[in-house]
Design a protein around this motif. Structure first.
Motif, PDB file in Angstrom:
ATOM      1  N   PHE A  26     -47.416  47.982 -30.400  1.00 51.43           N
ATOM      2  CA  PHE A  26     -46.866  47.930 -31.760  1.00 51.43           C
ATOM      3  C   PHE A  26     -47.376  46.694 -32.507  1.00 51.43           C
ATOM      4  CE2 PHE A  26     -43.463  45.937 -34.338  1.00 51.43           C
ATOM      5  CZ  PHE A  26     -43.436  46.834 -35.389  1.00 51.43           C
ATOM      6  N   CYS A  78     -46.983  33.897 -40.915  1.00 52.38           N
ATOM      7  CA  CYS A  78     -46.820  35.118 -41.726  1.00 52.38           C
ATOM      8  C   CYS A  78     -45.426  35.712 -41.577  1.00 52.38           C
ATOM      9  CB  CYS A  78     -47.778  36.209 -41.222  1.00 52.38           C
ATOM     10  SG  CYS A  78     -49.470  35.997 -41.731  1.00 52.38           S
ATOM     11  N   PRO A  79     -44.996  36.463 -42.586  1.00 57.03           N
ATOM     12  CA  PRO A  79     -43.771  37.244 -42.390  1.00 57.03           C
ATOM     13  C   PRO A  79     -44.081  38.457 -41.526  1.00 57.03           C
ATOM     14  CG  PRO A  79     -44.735  37.751 -44.529  1.00 57.03           C
ATOM     15  CD  PRO A  79     -45.620  36.698 -43.893  1.00 57.03           C
ATOM     16  N   ALA A  80     -43.309  38.656 -40.504  1.00 60.45           N
ATOM     17  CA  ALA A  80     -43.548  39.803 -39.632  1.00 60.45           C
ATOM     18  C   ALA A  80     -42.213  40.253 -39.066  1.00 60.45           C
ATOM     19  CB  ALA A  80     -44.514  39.436 -38.511  1.00 60.45           C
ATOM     20  N   TYR A 131     -39.277  43.191 -49.150  1.00 63.27           N
ATOM     21  CA  TYR A 131     -39.616  44.600 -49.349  1.00 63.27           C
ATOM     22  C   TYR A 131     -38.625  45.167 -50.350  1.00 63.27           C
ATOM     23  CZ  TYR A 131     -42.817  45.058 -45.372  1.00 63.27           C
ATOM     24  OH  TYR A 131     -43.872  44.963 -44.519  1.00 63.27           O
ATOM     25  N   GLU A 197     -43.348  48.911 -40.587  1.00 62.93           N
ATOM     26  CA  GLU A 197     -43.986  48.672 -39.307  1.00 62.93           C
ATOM     27  C   GLU A 197     -43.632  49.688 -38.231  1.00 62.93           C
ATOM     28  OE1 GLU A 197     -46.343  46.803 -39.321  1.00 62.93           O
ATOM     29  OE2 GLU A 197     -45.959  45.849 -41.234  1.00 62.93           O
ATOM     30  N   GLY A 253     -53.003  42.521 -41.889  1.00 67.97           N
ATOM     31  CA  GLY A 253     -53.564  42.591 -40.530  1.00 67.97           C
ATOM     32  C   GLY A 253     -54.225  43.927 -40.253  1.00 67.97           C
ATOM     33  N   ARG A 255     -52.951  46.771 -40.943  1.00 62.80           N
ATOM     34  CA  ARG A 255     -51.921  47.705 -40.482  1.00 62.80           C
ATOM     35  C   ARG A 255     -51.553  48.756 -41.518  1.00 62.80           C
ATOM     36  NH1 ARG A 255     -49.154  45.664 -36.063  1.00 62.80           N
ATOM     37  NH2 ARG A 255     -47.081  46.407 -36.598  1.00 62.80           N
ATOM     38  N   GLY A 285     -56.676  38.058 -39.644  1.00 59.80           N
ATOM     39  CA  GLY A 285     -57.863  37.764 -38.836  1.00 59.80           C
ATOM     40  C   GLY A 285     -58.114  36.298 -38.549  1.00 59.80           C
ATOM     41  N   ARG A 287     -58.108  33.307 -36.484  1.00 59.07           N
ATOM     42  CA  ARG A 287     -57.930  33.076 -35.051  1.00 59.07           C
ATOM     43  C   ARG A 287     -58.488  31.744 -34.577  1.00 59.07           C
ATOM     44  NH1 ARG A 287     -55.165  36.557 -36.250  1.00 59.07           N
ATOM     45  NH2 ARG A 287     -55.015  38.680 -35.474  1.00 59.07           N
ATOM     46  N   VAL A 305     -50.978  33.028 -40.108  1.00 56.12           N
ATOM     47  CA  VAL A 305     -51.286  33.868 -38.945  1.00 56.12           C
ATOM     48  C   VAL A 305     -50.127  34.812 -38.642  1.00 56.12           C
ATOM     49  CG1 VAL A 305     -52.970  32.364 -37.818  1.00 56.12           C
ATOM     50  CG2 VAL A 305     -50.531  31.971 -37.408  1.00 56.12           C
ATOM     51  N   PRO A 308     -50.708  36.159 -33.902  1.00 55.83           N
ATOM     52  CA  PRO A 308     -50.614  34.997 -33.001  1.00 55.83           C
ATOM     53  C   PRO A 308     -49.204  34.422 -32.863  1.00 55.83           C
ATOM     54  CG  PRO A 308     -52.610  34.837 -34.313  1.00 55.83           C
ATOM     55  CD  PRO A 308     -51.823  36.003 -34.866  1.00 55.83           C
ATOM     56  N   TYR A 310     -46.518  36.144 -32.427  1.00 58.78           N
ATOM     57  CA  TYR A 310     -45.893  36.893 -31.319  1.00 58.78           C
ATOM     58  C   TYR A 310     -46.470  36.431 -29.976  1.00 58.78           C
ATOM     59  CZ  TYR A 310     -44.213  40.311 -34.801  1.00 58.78           C
ATOM     60  OH  TYR A 310     -43.606  40.925 -35.869  1.00 58.78           O
TER      61      TYR A 310
END
Ligand SMILES: Cc1cc2nc3c(=O)[nH]c(=O)nc-3n(C[C@H](O)[C@H](O)[C@H](O)COP(=O)(O)O)c2cc1C
Length: 367
Positions: A26, A78-80, A131, A197, A253, A255, A285, A287, A305, A308, A310
């Motif tokens: 995921f 990043c927001p994730a 969102y 997601e 990303g 996605r 991207g 890294r 990022v 990374p 996670y």
């Protein structure tokens, strides 16, 4: 592998070993063929460094500001959605890790911990990623974010339609944790469930925000507004015309939309179109320290990022996020010295070799 990770690649390899397979998939997944995800990193590799020598590079400054907040390195988080997938302390650990590195964290609407708790965790500044899921929900989120001390609203614009990841469909993947910002109200959780997601993501019952509704959004808060996911000079132009304070150039990303350019390829035209009227940042991207250097030399004020974070969480919680960010600090510091540069706010575009015809795709379409 018992030694400390030396690169983000090490963090990634260790995270893969420790995370449950479906969570790993995921996090890593991109849309459809995942070509955008690959292109994010290959585009960075297509840019080459042009180092300058015989300069005094003994003292190098990596700190900068983003919308007035000081950060000790130009790399943000990043927001994730959903950090509990990688560590039980989830976003609280991420906030602590970012704080240990004195940098900024963006918190997703789809976080596992409520924004009020995350706001209290870790010392660094924070922005709230939004969102839009209807006027009522958005108004509630924006007011809470301002009240909790978030310093900007980051509206994600690149999810107008759902984008299930094929890996998740194969795995029948479902995010096992509730969304922290909606725990109080089952109705709101239902409105938000399966945000972009998750494979079961469905178009929200309400239409996505449009340019002429930004004024309404701005009227809800005195906080600055950042648009995340802008990919063209045309949209960047409209954004600055609408008084947007920041633009986060991003492919999410890779996605959301397959078969697009990599984020760093879009950066030059967006920097040009924003004409210094909005700060420009980049994610997707990043890294290596050299990627940070390249993006900044091409006009980004800072980068961020996603995956990374996670990897850092999976390896060692808050310490892992901190360690991952410190790898980027060390690499960036090295690359600046190696290229004859001493201040991230004064990087020379000439230190980057840009392939011919690259990065100027849409700039001429601007009125
Ligand atoms: C697992 C995962 C969840 C994400 N959730 C969100 C989200 O809730 N909101 C958002 O704006 N972006 C989300 N993103 C996108 C990131 O903010 C960021 O644009 C992207 O991860 C950057 O690319 P990178 O992973 O190559 O660094 C998510 C990314 C990942 C990997």
């Amino acid at each position: 592998m018992s030694d400390a990770p030396v690169s983000l690649r090490d963090y990634e390899a260790r995270a893969k070993l420790s995370l449950p397979h479906n969570h790993w998939e995921f996090i890593e997944a991109g849309a459809m063929t995942e070509s955008t995800t690959r292109r994010n990193t290959s585009a960075f590799e297509d840019l080459k460094l042009r180092p300058r020598f015989l300069r005094d590079v003994e003292n190098r400054k990596l700190s900068t500001t983003v919308l007035g907040s000081e950060i000790s390195l130009p790399v943000m988080v990043c927001p994730a959605g959903g950090h509990k997938l990688a560590h039980p302390d989830g976003e609280l650990a991420t906030a602590r890790g970012a704080g240990m590195s004195n940098t900024l964290m963006m918190l997703s609407t789809s976080s596992h911990y409520p924004m009020e708790q995350v706001a209290e965790a870790g010392a660094g500044p924070k922005w709230f990623q939004l969102y839009h899921r209807g006027y009522e929900v958005t108004e509630m989120l924006v007011h809470r974010a301002e009240e909790a001390g978030f310093k900007a609203i980051v509206l994600t614009v690149d999810t107008p339609v759902p984008s299930p990841k094929e890996r998740d469909v194969h795995n029948h993947y479902e995010n096992p944790f509730p969304l922290g910002n909606f725990i109080a109200s089952a109705e709101q959780t239902a409105a938000m469930s399966g945000t972009d997601e998750a494979p079961n993501w469905r178009p929200s019952q309400v239409p996505a925000l449009k340019w002429d509704e930004l004024e309404w959004l701005r009227g809800l808060t005195s906080l600055p507004l950042v648009l995340k996911g802008v990919r063209t000079a045309e949209d960047a132009h409209i954004a600055v015309e609408n008084g947007v304070n920041g633009i986060l150039v991003s492919t999410h990303g890779g996605r959301q939309i397959d078969q697009t350019l990599g984020a760093v390829e879009m950066l030059p035209e967006i920097v040009e179109a924003s004409r210094g009227q909005a700060e420009v940042y980049l994610d997707s991207g990043v890294r290596r320290g050299a990627d940070v250097l390249k993006a900044l030399a091409l006009g980004a004020r800072a980068v961020a990022v996603g995956r990374p974070l996670y990897w850092g969480l999976a390896v060692a919680g808050a310490e892992g996020v901190h360690g991952m960010l410190e790898v980027l600090r060390r690499e960036l510091d090295h690359d600046m010295g190696a290229c004859g540069q001493t201040d991230v706010e004064e990087l020379e575009p000439g230190i980057i070799h840009v392939p011919q015809g690259w990065g100027t795709f849409g700039a001429t379409n601007i009125p």
